[in-house]
Design an enzyme around this catalytic site. Structure first.
Site, PDB file in Angstrom:
ATOM      1  N   SER A 201      39.356  27.076  38.815  1.00  0.00           N
ATOM      2  CA  SER A 201      39.770  28.412  38.183  1.00  0.00           C
ATOM      3  C   SER A 201      39.946  28.012  36.678  1.00  0.00           C
ATOM      4  O   SER A 201      39.264  27.866  36.035  1.00  0.00           O
ATOM      5  CB  SER A 201      41.048  28.704  38.974  1.00  0.00           C
ATOM      6  OG  SER A 201      41.274  29.730  38.646  1.00  0.00           O
ATOM      7  N   ASP A 307      35.415  36.009  46.210  1.00  0.00           N
ATOM      8  CA  ASP A 307      36.447  35.662  45.316  1.00  0.00           C
ATOM      9  C   ASP A 307      36.874  36.913  44.608  1.00  0.00           C
ATOM     10  O   ASP A 307      36.208  37.488  43.558  1.00  0.00           O
ATOM     11  CB  ASP A 307      36.188  34.626  44.014  1.00  0.00           C
ATOM     12  CG  ASP A 307      37.336  33.992  43.423  1.00  0.00           C
ATOM     13  OD1 ASP A 307      38.195  34.535  43.509  1.00  0.00           O
ATOM     14  OD2 ASP A 307      37.151  32.788  43.063  1.00  0.00           O
ATOM     15  N   HIS A 338      38.928  32.648  46.768  1.00  0.00           N
ATOM     16  CA  HIS A 338      39.168  31.598  45.615  1.00  0.00           C
ATOM     17  C   HIS A 338      39.550  30.176  46.398  1.00  0.00           C
ATOM     18  O   HIS A 338      40.706  30.088  46.313  1.00  0.00           O
ATOM     19  CB  HIS A 338      40.364  32.402  44.911  1.00  0.00           C
ATOM     20  CG  HIS A 338      40.521  31.839  43.417  1.00  0.00           C
ATOM     21  ND1 HIS A 338      39.499  31.830  42.511  1.00  0.00           N
ATOM     22  CD2 HIS A 338      41.663  31.118  42.872  1.00  0.00           C
ATOM     23  CE1 HIS A 338      40.113  31.056  41.294  1.00  0.00           C
ATOM     24  NE2 HIS A 338      41.124  30.688  41.707  1.00  0.00           N
TER      25      HIS A 338
END
Length: 653
Positions: A201, A307, A338
């Site tokens: 991320s 995601d 995610h």
């Protein structure tokens, strides 16, 4: 477009001897003499006795405007034995804003320190696993977080320089200090400068951004569920994806010291990222795709196809730009949301990452560069490979919607349609509602469906949907989604674990110490039985019809044409299933609604979808050559609506 051949970063020694001489030598060499080059690093160095130290690297910036250049904290774990031998080693680095505020990984681990300020617990398994194998692991606190000076600027110059300066220090080009405020310096004499960056991320986003500077010494990056352009995290062609901007995010991760000093930076973020959705210089600075030509590092990219935090719009443009510039690439596409690969394919991930770093940082000829480019999760825990990605037979194919037997229940094929379809934006409904009622006329969507397929149909890449729509109001948002209609078992990406369930048992990945365990909770796939799967999405503000970078008010009753960029995917619509295109307004919880509630009329003759089909139009024609089936009229079941929780890059697994 064809994928350029991968650059070979390492060569294999080839014998110049004749076959006869080679055969003779083979008989003379004993096992002791016939040494071969290493193919795998092994855990022969002590983790418990490893050197643990901290330095503060000067970034050369004064983000907090205190009259002093900012120093970022760098925590290091490295083998003591190799230091004693004077051997220089490579570095694996994770630069993160989350080490103190929020934690890393499925168990939200934070850094901990001893009384001397040296790191005790380094989150995740990287140090436990790789330090005994002869690597150093480095955890960097981004400027404005944890023990670092400066301010968080959400993917901008400060964020990127926080990590780039460390790569420069590792290569002898920047200065570091033994304390945050002192004058005693520290040189990285223990490393050869070869650095690999990894992270999920925001962490992976920093890896993308640093690679886009072209900094020397950065050999490879492994971005997991990472952002490639920050505009695309907050907006999609003018349509807001969240009800807050990057100023909220910077405040979320700022250290207490940064909150006290960084009000001016916060204000610049607010001013630079207006909620209009217009492109500004703020977004240009945070667009790494435009600098793909500078990337010298290889890229091993991992992303969940579902995601909905860092959406897969971040993959297609970045991957294509890297390909155009001849960058060595590898790709994993999971069915998860995610989620880190450590939590959806653990053993295979650790093994693959190990071999990747051995090849890229140690130069071991272990064959990973000859393996298929892409691994794709086709069903939960069932993976296939692709030698190149997208496959060479992929061809952009134009599909056209047409009216059907009932309003809003149309067809999808190769022949240009005519007529119109009309829908009214309903911000209370989402893609799951539209897909559930795909075979029924409903006022909030226009659906177009193929007949049941006689052959599998594979879509691999990014799609574009061009829509010509006439609104009744001065504002309008649009959504286009591709849907696989048919029964399947998929990872439940809409559940809290986004496709995984965390169990109580643990598995261990390297040695542990009292303060840093290498043992992590086991996870397993969380699945859902569904009647349909939404597998690609795109959104836009119709007011951005003339420019993706600037919106204008619409004239009610006037037709506008806009092209929506749908997210990348690799999905097979199986034989017996149907492929659907749905065009609607606000996709609840995935984009914010416009200021009005428009009714939109689609001109079908000027509406189309360009999709990446393996086999192209011929494959589509063959797959749809069977007889048409009447709409069932039944309500289909899918995953639940996307979560309404505010998403943060780096949250969840």
């Amino acid at each position: 477009m064809p994928i350029p051949a991968r650059r070979m970063r390492f060569t294999t020694w080839r014998s110049l001897a004749t076959a006869a001489t080679a055969a003779l030598m083979a008989t003379l060499l004993t096992p002791v003499a016939a040494h071969s080059a290493p193919r795998e690093s092994t855990p022969i160095y002590s983790y418990d006795n490893a050197i643990r130290e901290s330095v503060w690297v000067d970034t050369g910036l004064d983000g907090d405007s205190d009259g002093k250049t900012d120093r970022v904290a760098v925590d290091i774990v490295r083998p003591r034995e190799l230091a004693a031998q004077g051997r220089k080693i490579p570095v694996i680095m994770d630069a993160s804003p989350y080490y103190s505020c929020c934690g890393r990984g499925n168990e939200s681990q934070k850094k901990t320190y001893d009384a001397n300020g040296n790191v005790v617990q380094m989150p995740l398994f990287y140090d436990n696993y790789f330090v005994p194998r002869g690597y150093a692991f480095v955890g960097v606190d981004l400027a404005g977080t944890n023990r670092s000076d400066g301010c968080v600027d959400v993917g901008g110059r400060s964020d990127i320089q926080s990590a780039k300066a460390v790569v420069d220090w590792l290569n002898g080009r920047a200065k570091a200090y033994t304390t945050r405020t002192g004058t005693a310096t520290s040189k990285a004499t223990w490393t050869n400068g070869k650095t690999g960056m990894i992270g999920k991320s925001w962490d992976g986003t920093i890896a993308n951004g640093v690679a886009a500077t072209g900094v020397k010494g950065l050999e490879t990056i492994v971005p997991i569920s990472a952002i490639s352009s920050w505009y695309d995290y907050y907006f999609s062609e003018g349509a807001p994806l969240y009800d807050s901007g990057p100023d909220w995010l910077s405040d979320y991760v700022d250290s207490p010291d940064a909150r006290a000093k960084c009000a001016a930076v916060q204000q610049k973020i607010v001013e630079g990222a207006p909620r209009t959705g217009d492109w500004t210089p703020f977004w240009t600075e945070r667009d790494y795709v435009k600098d793909a030509s500078k990337v010298k590092a290889s890229v091993f990219l991992i992303h969940g196809a579902q995601d909905l935090n860092v959406r897969t719009q971040h993959v297609g443009p970045w991957w294509d730009a890297l390909a155009e510039n001849g960058v060595d690439r590898k790709l994993w596409i999971s069915q998860t949301g995610h989620v880190d690969p450590f939590d959806f394919r653990r053993a295979e991930w650790v093994d693959t990452l190990h071999r990747w770093f051995d090849h890229e940082l140690l130069g071991y000829d272990n064959g990973i560069d000859d393996e298929p480019m892409a691994d794709i999760e086709r069903h939960p825990d069932q993976w296939v490979t692709s030698s190149v990605w997208p496959p060479r037979a992929t061809d952009t194919t134009t599909l056209r919607p047409a009216t059907g037997s009932a309003a809003g229940v149309g067809t999808l094929g190769l022949t240009k349609g005519s007529g119109t379809e009309t829908f009214t934006d309903n911000p209370q409904l989402s893609e799951t509602d539209w897909a559930a009622y795909i075979d029924q006329p409903t006022p909030e969507k226009a659906g177009f469906v193929t007949q049941p397929l006689t052959k599998d149909l594979r879509l691999s890449g990014s799609s574009k949907v061009t829509v010509t729509a006439t609104p009744t109001t001065s504002t309008a948002h649009l959504t286009a989604v591709l849907v696989d209609l048919g029964p399947d078992t998929i990872r439940d990406y809409a559940a809290s674990g986004e496709g995984i369930t965390t169990l109580t048992d643990r598995t261990c990945w390297g040695p542990s110490t009292t303060g840093d365990s290498s043992c992590f909770k086991v996870t397993q796939s969380k699945n859902a039985d569904v009647d349909y799967t939404v597998f690609s999405r795109g959104w836009a503000d119709l007011g951005n019809y003339a420019s993706a970078k600037k919106g204008v008010p619409l004239t009610p009753g006037k037709a506008y044409t806009i092209t929506l960029d749908l997210a990348f995917t690799d999905h097979v619509v199986p034989q017996g299933h149907r492929l659907a295109l749905i065009v609607a307004g606000t996709d609840k919880d995935l984009i914010d609604p416009p200021s009005s509630t428009p009714t939109l009329t689609l001109d079908l003759a000027r509406t189309s979808a360009k999709v990446p089909l393996v086999g192209g139009a011929k494959a589509f024609a063959k797959a749809t050559s069977g007889s048409a089936a009447a709409p069932s009229g039944s309500v289909l079941d899918g995953v639940r609506d996307p979560s309404t929780a505010l998403r943060v890059p780096g949250e969840t697994s």
